[in-house]
Structures are given as C-alpha cells and as structure tokens.
Motif scaffolding. Structure first.
Motif, mmCIF file in Angstrom:
data_model
loop_
_atom_site.group_PDB
_atom_site.id
_atom_site.type_symbol
_atom_site.label_atom_id
_atom_site.label_comp_id
_atom_site.label_asym_id
_atom_site.label_seq_id
_atom_site.Cartn_x
_atom_site.Cartn_y
_atom_site.Cartn_z
ATOM 1 N N ALA A 76 -13.618 10.441 14.744
ATOM 2 C CA ALA A 76 -13.812 10.622 12.927
ATOM 3 C C ALA A 76 -12.839 10.680 12.509
ATOM 4 N N LEU A 77 -11.652 11.198 13.404
ATOM 5 C CA LEU A 77 -10.169 11.308 12.625
ATOM 6 C C LEU A 77 -9.336 9.943 13.145
ATOM 7 N N THR A 78 -9.556 9.396 13.804
ATOM 8 C CA THR A 78 -10.111 7.749 13.816
ATOM 9 C C THR A 78 -9.671 6.443 13.474
ATOM 10 N N HIS A 79 -11.526 6.941 12.870
ATOM 11 C CA HIS A 79 -11.785 6.131 11.320
ATOM 12 C C HIS A 79 -11.382 6.603 10.640
ATOM 13 N N LEU A 80 -11.115 7.734 10.180
ATOM 14 C CA LEU A 80 -10.196 7.562 9.264
ATOM 15 C C LEU A 80 -8.791 7.406 8.734
ATOM 16 N N LEU A 81 -7.840 7.878 9.982
ATOM 17 C CA LEU A 81 -6.792 7.091 10.068
ATOM 18 C C LEU A 81 -6.309 5.333 9.352
ATOM 19 N N ALA A 82 -7.827 4.907 9.910
ATOM 20 C CA ALA A 82 -7.921 3.487 10.032
ATOM 21 C C ALA A 82 -8.272 2.542 8.899
ATOM 22 N N LEU A 83 -8.357 3.355 7.599
ATOM 23 C CA LEU A 83 -8.960 4.025 6.754
ATOM 24 C C LEU A 83 -7.386 3.427 5.154
ATOM 25 N N GLN A 84 -6.404 4.345 5.387
ATOM 26 C CA GLN A 84 -5.000 4.241 5.349
ATOM 27 C C GLN A 84 -4.603 3.298 5.870
ATOM 28 N N PRO A 85 -3.997 2.214 3.815
ATOM 29 C CA PRO A 85 -3.528 1.145 3.973
ATOM 30 C C PRO A 85 -2.324 1.381 4.920
ATOM 31 N N LYS A 86 -2.148 -0.512 5.010
ATOM 32 C CA LYS A 86 -0.820 -0.257 5.871
ATOM 33 C C LYS A 86 0.605 -1.108 5.595
ATOM 34 N N THR A 87 0.191 -1.230 4.034
ATOM 35 C CA THR A 87 0.804 -1.881 3.084
ATOM 36 C C THR A 87 0.919 -1.253 2.045
ATOM 37 N N ALA A 88 1.938 -1.346 1.094
ATOM 38 C CA ALA A 88 1.962 -1.324 -0.154
ATOM 39 C C ALA A 88 2.571 -1.680 -1.321
ATOM 40 N N ILE A 89 2.557 -2.238 -2.371
ATOM 41 C CA ILE A 89 3.147 -2.995 -3.214
ATOM 42 C C ILE A 89 3.449 -2.326 -4.513
ATOM 43 N N ARG A 90 5.035 -2.479 -4.791
ATOM 44 C CA ARG A 90 5.164 -1.942 -5.779
ATOM 45 C C ARG A 90 5.515 -2.699 -6.992
ATOM 46 N N VAL A 91 4.880 -2.349 -7.890
ATOM 47 C CA VAL A 91 4.886 -3.368 -9.362
ATOM 48 C C VAL A 91 6.403 -2.442 -10.622
ATOM 49 N N ILE A 92 7.465 -3.247 -10.451
ATOM 50 C CA ILE A 92 7.495 -3.086 -11.514
ATOM 51 C C ILE A 92 7.400 -3.592 -12.971
ATOM 52 N N PRO A 93 7.850 -2.710 -14.092
ATOM 53 C CA PRO A 93 7.433 -3.679 -15.150
ATOM 54 C C PRO A 93 9.173 -3.727 -15.562
ATOM 55 N N PRO A 94 8.827 -5.080 -16.178
ATOM 56 C CA PRO A 94 10.366 -5.983 -16.852
ATOM 57 C C PRO A 94 10.514 -4.557 -17.719
ATOM 58 N N ALA A 95 12.166 -5.009 -18.024
ATOM 59 C CA ALA A 95 12.178 -3.900 -18.626
ATOM 60 C C ALA A 95 12.401 -4.235 -20.486
ATOM 61 N N SER A 96 12.026 -4.123 -21.041
ATOM 62 C CA SER A 96 11.581 -5.146 -22.703
ATOM 63 C C SER A 96 13.244 -4.980 -23.602
#
Length: 258
Positions: free
Chosen positions: A238-258
């Motif tokens: 069960a711990l293995t299955h929970l660990l597999a649900l973690q995202p491998k990558t993340a996308i950081r969105v930086i809004p443009p300066a106004s």
C-alpha cells in the motif's frame, strides 16, 4: 563521521525481538540512535564511523539470533521511503512470506494425521481392524510400546525439531540476552508437552496423546506468523502504491511582469 544505515532484518516476530536488537545495537560505542521497526522489519542506526562500522552493527544483530538480509545507507536526515528502498523491502518480505508458508505447510502435513488419529478415529462407530492395529503392543528391548504411540512420535518429531527449529534458535539467543520473547514460551511449552509424551510412550501410559498438543500448537503459531508476514507485506504494498501516485515532475508557472 556521522552515518545512517538501514538494515533489513529477518526473524523479528514481536516487540521483544525489536527490544533485543535495539539493546544490542545501543551497547556498541559510537552508536547515537537506533530505531527498530517491526512493521517494516528494519533497523535504522545513526552511528559515528570513526568509532564503529557497519560490519560491527551487522554482527551485533546476528549475535542476538537475527539475519541481516540487506542494508541501505542513507543521508543523515533522510526519513522518507524511496521507491528503491520500498522495492527492496518488498522483495525481502516476499521471501519471508514464502519461508513462513513453507514451514506452516510442512507442519500441517504432519499435524493432520495426528488430529485424525487422536480426535476422529476414536469416535468412529466401527473401527474394526484399524483399532486393533493402532492399539497393538510392540516390544522394544524391555519396553512394550503401543503402535499408535510410535506413529504419533514419528509424525510429531519432524514438526517439533524441523518446522519448530526457528523457535529454539530464537529462544537460545533471546535467553542469552535475558529477553523472554514469544518464541521462548512456545519452545518451553511444546518441549514440555513433547517430552512428557515421549516419557508416556516409554512407560506405556495413555498420556502419549500429548504429541498432539505439541504438533497442533506449533502449527497454529506458524500459521499466525505466516498471516503476520502477509499483513506486513500488504502494508508495504500500500505504501508503494501511494508513493507511485506522487508526481515525478512539476511545472512552475511564472506570470509575466505587468
């Protein structure tokens, strides 16, 4: 010089086992912290590599009667289970499940005929020649022994000292460390029953049926150990299955300066 190593330990069955391992490791100079987990069968040790070594820690665990199936060196502040560590943990637990299952099935193979002879056959309405055969007396030296007692003796002995060998091994190391664990109680109880049944067989009394007590008790305890290993393995899965649900990558969105 501070290092953290995690040992995968085989043979732990109760809190007494974890206490025995923890006391043995804490007695080594240079060990700063010990965490023994029965649920994952691991012993995590924080130690000073200038005062002791991983080999000394491994020997301390094996000296109290347990087997080190593998080790994993971690960072000093690493606490979370990684996928690699969980995979190795599951692999070790799978081997333990198979070993427990094999020991239980072998004991069951001998306990079933014993139960049939002691609990079922005496209550059958017509036994005929079978009753005469089982209650036939055989002369061995100066002793007259019933054939049924000899058959029960032969069936119980492999269970007592074959399937039940792990109880004697763990009890020896536990008593050497001054720990009275569950295996010590099982070894004492079944040995007393087996010894009394052997004495009754040699003197020719009906108490040889105590072979049944020893065989059935060992079989039930081994069944409990097998079920315990299954439950621990399911928890790790069960711990293995929970660990597999973690995202491998993340996308950081930086809004443009106004």
């Amino acid at each position: 010089g501070i290092r953290v190593v995690e040992f995968f330990v085989r043979g732990m069955t109760c809190s007494m086992c974890t206490q025995a391992i923890q006391r043995s490791l804490e007695a080594i100079p240079g060990v700063e912290n010990v965490v023994v987990a029965l649920s994952t069968n691991t012993a995590t040790v924080t130690f000073n590599s200038q005062s002791t070594s991983k080999e000394a820690l491994r020997e301390a665990i094996e000296d109290v009667g347990y087997e080190v199936a593998g080790e994993n060196e971690m960072g000093e502040h690493e606490q979370n289970l990684s996928e690699d560590r969980l995979e190795r943990l599951l692999e070790q637990q799978e081997k333990q499940v198979i070993a427990r299952k094999r020991a239980f099935l072998w004991s069951l193979l001998g306990a079933c005929p014993i139960l049939i002879m002691t609990m079922i056959l005496p209550h059958l309405p017509h036994q005929g020649g079978l009753e005469w055969i089982l209650h036939k007396e055989i002369t061995i030296g100066h002793h007259k022994v019933m054939l049924e007692a000899l058959v029960l003796w032969m069936l119980c002995t492999p269970i007592q000292f074959g399937s039940g060998w792990s109880f004697y091994k763990t009890s020896f190391f536990n008593l050497r460390q001054g720990v009275m664990g569950m295996d010590v109680l099982v070894a004492l109880g079944t040995s007393a029953s087996y010894g009394y049944a052997v004495w009754a067989t040699l003197v020719g009394t009906m108490e040889y049926h105590f072979f049944e007590t020893s065989a059935v008790l060992i079989t039930f305890v081994l069944l409990g150990k097998w079920l315990q290993r299954l439950a621990v393995r399911r928890t790790s899965q069960a711990l293995t299955h929970l660990l597999a649900l973690q995202p491998k990558t993340a996308i950081r969105v930086i809004p443009p300066a106004s």
